[in-house]
Design a protein around this motif. Structure first.
Motif, PDB file in Angstrom:
ATOM      1  N   ILE A  16       7.632  -4.569  -0.235  1.00  0.00           N
ATOM      2  CA  ILE A  16       6.424  -5.054   0.435  1.00  0.00           C
ATOM      3  C   ILE A  16       5.882  -6.230  -0.374  1.00  0.00           C
ATOM      4  N   GLU A  17       5.884  -7.394   0.225  1.00  0.00           N
ATOM      5  CA  GLU A  17       5.506  -8.605  -0.494  1.00  0.00           C
ATOM      6  C   GLU A  17       3.997  -8.723  -0.676  1.00  0.00           C
ATOM      7  N   TYR A  66       6.156  -3.322   7.986  1.00  0.00           N
ATOM      8  CA  TYR A  66       7.318  -2.936   7.195  1.00  0.00           C
ATOM      9  C   TYR A  66       7.773  -1.533   7.582  1.00  0.00           C
ATOM     10  N   ARG A  67       9.055  -1.267   7.316  1.00  0.00           N
ATOM     11  CA  ARG A  67       9.613   0.065   7.570  1.00  0.00           C
ATOM     12  C   ARG A  67      10.421   0.529   6.367  1.00  0.00           C
ATOM     13  N   SER A  68      10.290   1.818   6.067  1.00  0.00           N
ATOM     14  CA  SER A  68      11.110   2.474   5.059  1.00  0.00           C
ATOM     15  C   SER A  68      11.884   3.607   5.721  1.00  0.00           C
ATOM     16  N   THR A  69      13.123   3.794   5.333  1.00  0.00           N
ATOM     17  CA  THR A  69      13.904   4.924   5.824  1.00  0.00           C
ATOM     18  C   THR A  69      14.264   5.893   4.702  1.00  0.00           C
ATOM     19  N   ARG A  89      10.833  -5.758   5.818  1.00  0.00           N
ATOM     20  CA  ARG A  89       9.890  -6.326   6.776  1.00  0.00           C
ATOM     21  C   ARG A  89      10.514  -6.374   8.160  1.00  0.00           C
ATOM     22  N   LEU A  90       9.739  -5.958   9.164  1.00  0.00           N
ATOM     23  CA  LEU A  90      10.166  -6.032  10.548  1.00  0.00           C
ATOM     24  C   LEU A  90       9.688  -7.359  11.147  1.00  0.00           C
ATOM     25  N   THR A 115      11.069   8.337   7.516  1.00  0.00           N
ATOM     26  CA  THR A 115      10.769   7.005   8.035  1.00  0.00           C
ATOM     27  C   THR A 115       9.268   6.759   7.959  1.00  0.00           C
ATOM     28  N   VAL A 116       8.897   5.687   7.271  1.00  0.00           N
ATOM     29  CA  VAL A 116       7.494   5.347   7.042  1.00  0.00           C
ATOM     30  C   VAL A 116       7.277   3.897   7.450  1.00  0.00           C
ATOM     31  N   TYR A 117       6.148   3.640   8.090  1.00  0.00           N
ATOM     32  CA  TYR A 117       5.748   2.283   8.437  1.00  0.00           C
ATOM     33  C   TYR A 117       4.518   1.904   7.617  1.00  0.00           C
ATOM     34  N   ALA A 118       4.461   0.649   7.193  1.00  0.00           N
ATOM     35  CA  ALA A 118       3.327   0.139   6.423  1.00  0.00           C
ATOM     36  C   ALA A 118       2.877  -1.190   7.011  1.00  0.00           C
ATOM     37  N   GLY A 119       1.564  -1.376   7.083  1.00  0.00           N
ATOM     38  CA  GLY A 119       0.983  -2.633   7.523  1.00  0.00           C
ATOM     39  C   GLY A 119       0.174  -3.253   6.415  1.00  0.00           C
ATOM     40  N   THR A 120       0.046  -4.575   6.447  1.00  0.00           N
ATOM     41  CA  THR A 120      -0.563  -5.281   5.330  1.00  0.00           C
ATOM     42  C   THR A 120      -1.569  -6.324   5.803  1.00  0.00           C
ATOM     43  N   GLU A 121      -2.269  -6.903   4.831  1.00  0.00           N
ATOM     44  CA  GLU A 121      -3.054  -8.124   5.008  1.00  0.00           C
ATOM     45  C   GLU A 121      -2.501  -9.180   4.052  1.00  0.00           C
ATOM     46  N   PRO A 122      -2.123 -10.370   4.571  1.00  0.00           N
ATOM     47  CA  PRO A 122      -2.052 -10.798   5.970  1.00  0.00           C
ATOM     48  C   PRO A 122      -1.130  -9.880   6.780  1.00  0.00           C
ATOM     49  N   SER A 123      -1.280  -9.960   8.110  1.00  0.00           N
ATOM     50  CA  SER A 123      -0.613  -9.009   8.984  1.00  0.00           C
ATOM     51  C   SER A 123       0.909  -9.114   8.902  1.00  0.00           C
ATOM     52  N   ARG A 124       1.520  -8.050   8.408  1.00  0.00           N
ATOM     53  CA  ARG A 124       2.964  -7.879   8.380  1.00  0.00           C
ATOM     54  C   ARG A 124       3.238  -6.402   8.657  1.00  0.00           C
TER      55      ARG A 124
END
Length: 334
Positions: free
Chosen positions: A67-68, A95-98, A106-107, A84-93
């Motif tokens: 995650i940058e 991400y997915r983890s398996t 990054r998706l 499986t985990v999803y993460a959201g960030t600021e600025p809007s991005r």
């Protein structure tokens, strides 16, 4: 045993809800924004130090890879696959983890959507963030994604990480804070937003806005359970936290809880959980059975076993400073 992971503004509290004890108070060098438990690991998104991960109940932490962005603002675990985990960030991005949140990729495509030029978070108008991610329990690969502020989106994610995005629809809310789904109610979704409540019966293709009885329309948190007191065909039970405005919800402190089985909203005052003056907006979570819900606010942690008719405080010795803080995230593990 029920364990509550409650993220407040300066610490994560791990609470043994059955014994009424704080098992751990974990401070980070940055404000916790969200919390999740995935495949045995505790995940905490922070505003300045990325996603922190612990595999030993919080005794030690390490930053997740991939995650940058430093600000991780939302987390979601796939209900069909706890690794499986999803993460959201600021600025809007997005991400997915398996692998349970150890590493992320990054998706693509989120900020390529046509509406992205209109996204902006008013307190920091030069940016925006992913406020909520809701994997659909009945449609693997389908995500509902909220960007604060500006868009309620859908994403269909393939196994290889490719994404088919659907931009916001005209009937969707713009300032979405929380999205709920239910494994027993396919094609439905519910939204708590700063511009009001909304619900969908076609998996987010369109939204309607039943507001009758909802006197406070700055909505923060929503949770849904089946109404077990009636027939299987009865409408679901929806619990909602709301205030008159962002100021009342976050800074002044005057917020309320509402419930809707069908038709008119009912305000849940005098049910054992503080509402009104001096109360910041609550974060609500559904329990493992349909009548159980949890709520956390600046007065503490509460549980109802009867769909909101009566609430019981989890008698914990919270630090005094919690009374001046908003709850940022709540996860319950039974």
């Amino acid at each position: 045993m029920s364990t509550a992971y409650a993220a407040y503004e300066d610490a994560l509290f791990v609470v043994d809800a059955d014994r009424g004890t704080i098992v751990r108070e974990q401070r980070f060098d940055s404000r916790p924004e969200c919390v999740a438990v995935a495949d045995g690991a505790v995940l905490v998104g922070t505003f300045e130090h990325g996603l922190q991960r612990s595999t030993d109940a919080g005794a030690s932490w390490e930053r997740a890879d991939g995650i940058e962005q430093d600000a991780v603002t939302s987390l979601a675990v796939d209900p069909n696959d706890p690794a499986t985990v999803y993460a959201g960030t600021e600025p809007s991005r997005l991400y997915r983890s398996t692998d349970g949140g150890r590493t992320f990729e990054r998706l693509p495509g989120l900020t390529d959507l046509p509406s992205s030029d209109e996204w902006s978070f008013p307190p920091r108008p030069d940016t925006h963030h992913v406020r909520w991610i809701e994997p659909d329990p009945n449609d693997p690969g389908l995500l509902h994604v909220a960007v604060e502020a500006g868009a309620l989106l859908r994403a269909r994610v393939d196994a290889d990480g490719s994404v088919d995005w659907t931009d916001r629809v005209p009937s969707g809310r713009r300032d979405v804070h929380t999205i709920a789904t239910h494994p027993g109610i396919p094609d439905h979704a519910w939204v708590a937003a700063g511009d009001g409540y909304a619900e969908s019966t076609d998996a987010g293709e369109s939204w309607r806005h039943p507001q009758d009885g909802l006197d406070h329309t700055y909505c923060w948190s929503v949770a849904v359970g089946l109404n077990t007191e009636s027939t299987a065909r009865s409408p679901p039970r929806v619990l909602l936290s709301a205030a008159a405005s962002a100021r009342e919800a976050h800074r002044v402190g005057e917020s309320y809880l509402y419930r809707r089985d069908d038709g008119t909203w009912e305000r849940l005052d005098g049910r054992g959980i503080p509402t009104g003056e001096g109360v910041y907006r609550a974060v609500i979570e559904r329990g493992t059975d349909e009548a159980t819900f949890w709520a956390a606010n600046n007065h503490g942690l509460y549980r109802t076993a009867n769909g909101g008719d009566a609430w019981t405080e989890i008698d914990v010795s919270w630090p005094d400073r919690v009374s001046e803080q908003t709850c940022r995230g709540l996860t319950i593990v039974d």
